[in-house]
Design an enzyme around this catalytic site. Structure first.
Site, PDB file in Angstrom:
ATOM      1  N   ASP A  46      42.759  52.221  37.705  1.00 18.95           N
ATOM      2  CA  ASP A  46      42.889  51.976  36.263  1.00 18.95           C
ATOM      3  C   ASP A  46      44.152  52.597  35.687  1.00 18.95           C
ATOM      4  O   ASP A  46      44.239  52.848  34.490  1.00 18.95           O
ATOM      5  CB  ASP A  46      41.658  52.515  35.522  1.00 18.95           C
ATOM      6  CG  ASP A  46      41.471  54.010  35.726  1.00 18.95           C
ATOM      7  OD1 ASP A  46      42.168  54.593  36.575  1.00 18.95           O
ATOM      8  OD2 ASP A  46      40.614  54.601  35.038  1.00 18.95           O
TER       9      ASP A  46
ATOM     10  N   LYS B 247      34.641  67.892  31.596  1.00 16.26           N
ATOM     11  CA  LYS B 247      35.409  66.671  31.842  1.00 16.26           C
ATOM     12  C   LYS B 247      34.945  65.932  33.098  1.00 16.26           C
ATOM     13  O   LYS B 247      34.687  64.720  33.058  1.00 16.26           O
ATOM     14  CB  LYS B 247      36.898  66.991  31.952  1.00 16.26           C
ATOM     15  CG  LYS B 247      37.736  65.752  32.276  1.00 16.26           C
ATOM     16  CD  LYS B 247      39.216  66.068  32.396  1.00 16.26           C
ATOM     17  CE  LYS B 247      39.981  64.801  32.777  1.00 16.26           C
ATOM     18  NZ  LYS B 247      41.433  65.043  32.907  1.00 16.26           N
TER      19      LYS B 247
ATOM     20  N   ASP C 218      47.730  54.685  31.542  1.00 16.16           N
ATOM     21  CA  ASP C 218      46.448  55.058  32.110  1.00 16.16           C
ATOM     22  C   ASP C 218      45.321  54.735  31.145  1.00 16.16           C
ATOM     23  O   ASP C 218      45.439  54.975  29.933  1.00 16.16           O
ATOM     24  CB  ASP C 218      46.446  56.562  32.421  1.00 16.16           C
ATOM     25  CG  ASP C 218      45.434  56.915  33.494  1.00 16.16           C
ATOM     26  OD1 ASP C 218      44.587  56.058  33.793  1.00 16.16           O
ATOM     27  OD2 ASP C 218      45.495  58.039  34.018  1.00 16.16           O
TER      28      ASP C 218
END
Length: 1234
Positions: free
Chosen positions: A1148, A989, A920
């Site tokens: 991604d 986050k 990742d």
């Protein structure tokens, strides 16, 4: 006798009875129900009352018998008479004495007199004359009305000859119609070609010449054009010609006609070789003021070729083409025609010009991108992977998939808890079966009647849905409607959604049926069998090649594809079908009672509801029907074939409209229905520029999958019980929160009532959400169970930014943790020397326990908890349940099981692993920004720089925000003091992750507020103030840490603002050559009126509309970064495929076998460096300047526009300065992707 006449007679009878002198006799029960005058009280004795009653009956009997004889004499064929029971008169000496009736009654009773006499006969005679006159008048009226109705129902003759505006063309037409054989249609065509009509303005000529003029059509024009095209498909060309002539002859309606509509009808006549009708249309084109284009001349020449027309006529046509500055060669390259049509055109041209030769087909184009040079290089080692199946198996799988797509639906067994087959369940299923049989018959008849009515309207010159309803058989439409009824949720669905889905499914079924009728299915079978030789494990080909290259080498490209129907047509057709369903389908009010014992009710009803402050129409199934379905508990779910994974490898993508499913149409670039700008960009793009995207999508779709049966069994066990929200298994509806029951006391306070209303709304909302999640899980698990012992494929396409997605929506690897855990590679690879270590590292990554430690430390941790890993694999539901504490519990469990099998193998290196292992990106959006700006500080924060420990940008931002908070707290700021101890990685986050994708301060504040609300000990009264404070600090921290990132974002935002203010949507081209345009425009409304309701939808997705400046400027930075991360993924996929790796991605996050992680990591880093070594920002600036500052269509007309254009050009050329970060560091960064 007619009911009307009998009514008049009864009225006359009433008048007679009221004038007979005995008033006030009441009508008895069972006698003729007419008024006998007002009831009055009487002082007569009971005996006198009885006497009067008997006399009244006698008189009535006499009149009735006379009336019957009169009617018999008239020889009336049909009379409806209510039976009248008349009490018999007392016999002699009966009762209390004998009362003799009047003599007339006696004579009438015996029937001695053939006709009544006296005043009765006179009245009846007058009435007879009156009735005869009325009858004659009525018959005349009925005859006139019948003639009018017959005339109305009789199909009108379809018009062929147009009514023209131009006097010169009208004269030529009349000459051709009434003239001699020496003046045939050829002369008409010649005169039409040479007609000197009024010249259009320059602006209009440019609009007609513009290839994008179709995008400017109104909804009414789109519907009209689709009508003409559909008439050609259903062999109703004469009807299309008739409607075209009707519109052309009306000045108001002629404004709706476009050149494309004339060309469509002309092309239909050309295919039939009907030259006279084609000439009529050609004359109408000139009469309407249009200049014929390539397609117009292609139709004319094709018709001449089919009829072997004389040379002089063909020569005239070619000369006029030259005068219109059209090239003959373009007929074979720029016009979408079939090979057979091109052959007829060539036949006509060669007859007039024997030396003409069509241009040779262009040589196969090769992508010249420097990024793809190695991918398409003929030299160098190539080891394209094969599928893990032999040729015979793949051929059988192809036949299974072909049958499924020809059927268009797939039946799947439901995994919901099986119902006990009680007597009630069996009865409910039988009732449903009987009802469906009745509904199908009723719908079949209703469709036939509807088509007949619409055909009559079309014959009146109105474009209707008639040809669209002829695309499929009534049986197929009924099947489609029954599936829609079955799938409708209990809470209902908006009418516009139902209409759109019905329209879309009709088009899809039509496309499948069209290929079947045109023998394209047989051609596909032959071609696909050859294609499988490239993929099968037991076959070899002469030269290794990519699937697209091999497919194209098998023969010429397919025939031109049919254009999708515009949104107005989809909505109009779907709405019509939905209304037919509502009006036709009925059921007994109580299905449990015997048929016919109770009344019928509609199965669907139409209501209005508010959603987001908008009132919308909803189709809801009747609760009785919902209950019947629940009681029947049918074990089958029905899916569209395109919603289910494929049973054979997908077709390779070879063009923007060819690839993926075998027969069902699929878009290369998915977009909102009705959007055409993306498709136009792709079609204008040179084919070689799309090769990178086409080959990537083909490669992703060729990955073979299978179901992880062990995980599926555990999930089904939970699903059939009570679910588990913590593990992502939705509970059943029975577990939904229940609203309070019972009536409120009368003295309940308003505040308490309001609280109860809020509680009720909360329960209803929770129930809806649970139902939605439960249904989604039911579909996913049922498909997984259906495919348990099969291999399958997931065809891919992409969005407008180039991001790839699987086409089947319910079961794929882009879903939740549960969805991903259910899938594994069908092809296994030995673990090799390092594969087991990567499995263990992958497991620790899934748990989220060791995010900021080295890979070696993660491996050591996995070895430490090996007992927990094995216990989780052996006793997942009864052991220590260590796996349930992971961030991704189901994927962690699947990995535990894979590790357990591997370590228990005598030699783990030889263990065949099927589990995908992930790598990742570390906040991938910021990685691209840091690489674009060569930002050393930012690069280090997102692991572009090789470091011993992985960097966590979220923790760094949280630490920076804490520094700011501490400073403000020391200065006495109250909110900063309250936030002490609450700022951590989790709070910031989401905002940090999304700020790179364009989240605003408002959106960031909402994200932080949600995180703070989850903290039980945070004072809730400070939520708004604290979230407002924190979002400012997060943005300030990012500004300080990623200075070049913010500069690039600002440049992109400002550029998009100026471009959209100039009146255009932002466009660019990705590093791989994919053309991108942002679909953000001002809303325009499309309305379909009539029926149950008028439905209106907003269209804001096409370049014909004014751009939405706010969305254009806010969307450009994130969309541009998304186009870069998709380009990086495609480069990685293509190079991995060349090396023989199995590769798939979730944006991604890259997946491959454990044994191949090292190779994939190397390719991933090399391609990131290769891509960002290109001058991406400079290339973007040059493209934007050329597109928006050098294009003649964007030249300013006023002084203010000139200044704005200068400002735009200056902004586009002001590329932000970059730092000095060395991209080569990325190749050595362990934690770039990890």
């Amino acid at each position: 006798m007619s009911a009307l006449r009998w009514g008049c007679g009864a009225a006359g009878l009433g008048r007679v009875l009221r004038s007979c002198g005995r008033r006030g006799l009441p009508a008895e029960e069972g006698t003729l129900g007419v008024s006998l005058g007002p009831r009055r009280s009487s002082s007569a004795s009971p005996r006198e009352q009885d006497l009067r009653k008997d006399w009244g009956h006698a008189e009535l009997l006499e009149v009735l018998q006379a009336r019957v004889r009169q009617l018999q004499a008239e020889s009336v064929s049909e009379v409806t008479v209510n039976k009248v029971d008349v009490a018999r008169l007392p016999e002699h000496g009966g009762g209390g004495g004998s009362v003799q009736p009047p003599r007339k009654a006696q004579e009438g009773a015996t029937g001695a007199a053939p006709l009544p006499s006296g005043r009765w006969a006179e009245k009846l005679h007058k009435e007879k004359q009156t009735q005869q006159k009325r009858k004659q008048r009525l018959e005349v009226k009925l005859q006139v009305r019948a003639q009018k109705l017959a005339q109305k129902l009789k199909p009108k003759p379809l018009r062929t000859e147009p009514q023209l505006v131009s006097r010169k063309l009208a004269d030529s037409l009349q000459c051709g119609v009434h003239g001699t054989p020496e003046s045939p249609s050829e002369k008409q065509l010649a005169q039409a070609l040479q007609a000197a009509l009024q010249k259009l303005s320059l602006k209009k000529e440019q609009a007609l010449a513009d290839r994008e003029a179709e995008a400017q059509l109104t909804g009414q024009q789109q519907t009209l054009l689709a009508f003409f095209e559909c008439c050609l498909l259903t062999d109703h060309l004469r009807l299309a010609h008739h409607v075209l002539v009707a519109h052309h002859g009306s000045p108001r309606k002629q404004q709706l006609l476009t050149l494309a509509m004339y060309n469509t009808v002309m092309l239909g006549w050309a295919r039939q070789g009907s030259f006279k009708e084609l000439v009529y249309v050609f004359i109408m084109v000139k009469d309407a003021g249009f200049t014929p284009d390539l397609l117009s001349y292609a139709a004319a020449l094709q018709c001449m070729g089919r009829l072997d027309q004389d040379t002089r006529t063909i020569q005239r046509c070619l000369q006029q083409m030259a005068r219109d500055k059209l090239q003959l060669a373009d007929l074979f390259t720029a016009v979408p025609l079939s090979e057979e049509e091109r052959a007829e055109i060539l036949r006509a041209i060669v007859k007039a010009r024997p030396t003409f030769r069509p241009p040779p087909p262009p040589p196969p184009q090769v992508n010249t991108s420097t990024l793809l040079r190695e991918v398409y290089a003929k030299d160098g080692p190539v080891s394209y992977p094969k599928l893990p199946l032999p040729l015979k198996t793949l051929q059988d799988l192809f036949q299974q998939q072909l049958r499924a797509e020809l059927t268009t639906t797939v039946d799947v067994e439901s995994v919901d808890k099986a119902a006990v087959l009680t007597e009630e369940t069996v009865h409910a299923r039988n009732t449903l079966k009987n009802l469906r049989d009745q509904w199908e018959a009723a719908l079949h008849q209703a469709l036939q009647e509807t088509k007949a009515r619409l055909a009559r309207q079309a014959h009146e010159g109105r474009p209707t849905l008639y040809p669209f309803l002829c695309l499929l058989s009534e049986r197929e439409f009924v099947r489609l409607l029954m599936q829609t009824l079955q799938a409708l949720p209990a809470q209902g669905e908006s009418l516009i959604a139902v209409a759109h889905e019905l329209g879309r499914r009709t088009f899809s079924r039509h496309m499948v049926q069209k290929q079947q009728l045109n023998s394209q299915v047989q051609a596909l079978e032959r071609r696909y069998t050859q294609y499988l030789h490239l993929l099968a494990s037991d076959t070899q080909v002469a030269e290794p090649s990519l699937p697209r290259q091999y497919w194209e080498a098998l023969g010429p490209l397919e025939a031109p594809q049919e254009k999708p129907w515009p949104v107005p047509v989809l909505l109009q057709l779907g709405k019509h079908l939905a209304e037919l369903l509502v009006q036709t389908v009925q059921m007994p009010r109580s299905p449990t009672k015997p048929p016919g014992s109770c009344g019928l009710i509609p199965v669907l009803y139409h209501v209005y509801s508010f959603r987001s402050f908008r009132q919308i129409g909803i189709l809801k199934p009747h609760p009785a029907f919902v209950q019947l379905l629940a009681t029947a508990a049918e074990p089958t779910l029905t899916f569209e074939a395109v919603d289910v994974p494929m049973l054979c490898p997908p077709l390779p993508w070879t063009s923007p409209h060819s690839g993926a499913f075998l027969l069902s149409p699929t878009k290369l670039m998915r977009a909102v229905e009705g959007t055409t700008q993306h498709q136009r960009l792709l079609e204008r793009c040179p084919p070689a520029e799309l090769h990178g995207a086409l080959d990537t999508l083909t490669q992703l779709g060729n990955c073979t999958w299978r179901v992880n049966g062990q995980v599926l069994d555990l999930v089904l066990e939970l699903f059939r019980d009570k679910g588990c929200s913590r593990l992502g298994v939705p509970p059943p509806p029975s577990e939904a929160p229940q609203p309070p029951e019972g009536r409120l006391p009368q003295d309940t306070s308003p505040a308490h009532k309001a609280e109860l209303r809020r509680e009720l709304a909360h329960c209803l909302k929770a129930a809806r959400e649970m139902h939605s999640l439960r249904t989604d899980a039911l579909y996913r698990l049922s498909l997984a169970h259906h495919l348990r012992h099969r291999v399958f494929w997931l065809p891919h396409n992409m969005d407008f930014r180039g991001r790839t997605y699987p086409c089947p929506p319910h079961f794929n690897h882009l879903g939740s943790d549960l969805a991903r855990a259910l899938l594994e590679f069908a092809e296994g690879r030995p673990l090799g020397p390092h594969g087991l270590d990567w499995l263990k590292i992958h497991l620790v990554n899934l748990t989220g326990f060791k995010k900021r430690v080295t890979l070696r430390a993660r491996l050591a941790f996995a070895n430490e908890v090996m007992d927990d890993i094995l216990d989780s694999a052996d006793q997942p539901m009864a052991g220590r349940k260590w796996w349930m504490e992971a961030d991704e519990p189901w994927q962690a469990l699947a990995c535990c099981m894979e590790i357990a099998r591997a370590v228990r193998t005598p030699n783990p290196a030889t263990y065949i692993s099927h589990l995908p292992v992930h790598q990742d990106g570390s906040c991938n959006g910021l990685q691209h920004y840091a690489a674009l700006g060569r930002d050393s500080v930012g690069a280090a924060s997102v692991n572009l720089t090789p470091l011993d420990l992985p960097q966590d940008v979220y923790s760094e931002v949280a630490a920076q925000v804490e520094v700011f908070r501490r400073q403000d707290a020391e200065q006495g700021l109250r909110v900063a003091q309250v936030l002490e101890g609450f700022i951590d990685r989790k709070v910031v986050k989401q905002t940090v992750m999304t700020v790179v994708y364009g989240v605003t301060r408002y959106g960031g504040r909402l994200q932080i507020e949600r995180r703070l609300r989850e903290l039980s000990d945070f004072p809730q009264e400070f939520l708004w103030e604290a979230s407002h404070y924190l979002v400012r600090q997060v943005f300030s921290s990012l500004q300080e840490m990623f200075s070049s990132t913010r500069a690039i974002q600002h440049w992109l935002t400002e550029s998009a603002r100026l471009i959209s203010q100039a009146g255009s949507a932002v466009e660019w081209v990705t590093p791989l050559g994919i053309p991108i345009i942002q679909p953000y425009h001002q809303d325009t409304k499309v309305t379909v009126r009539g029926g149950l309701q008028s439905i209106t939808c907003n269209q804001a997705k096409d370049s014909s509309q004014k751009p939405n400046t706010q969305k254009q400027k806010n969307g450009f930075p994130p969309n541009f970064i998304h186009s870069l991360d998709s380009s990086h993924m495609m480069l990685t996929a293509l190079h991995c495929y060349r090396k023989g790796l199995t590769f798939v991605s979730v944006h991604d996050c890259f997946w491959t076998h454990a044994a191949d992680i090292a190779i994939m990591n190397q390719v991933c880093r090399e391609q990131f460096v290769s891509m960002h070594s290109q001058p991406i920002l400079q290339d973007l600036s040059s493209f934007l300047v050329k597109r928006f500052c050098s294009n003649p269509s964007f030249q300013p007309q006023r002084v203010t526009q000139n200044a704005e254009m200068a400002k735009l050009k200056k902004t586009l050329q002001s590329v932000p300065e970059t730092g000095n970060f060395d991209l080569e560091h990325v190749k050595r960064s362990t934690y770039f992707f990890s």
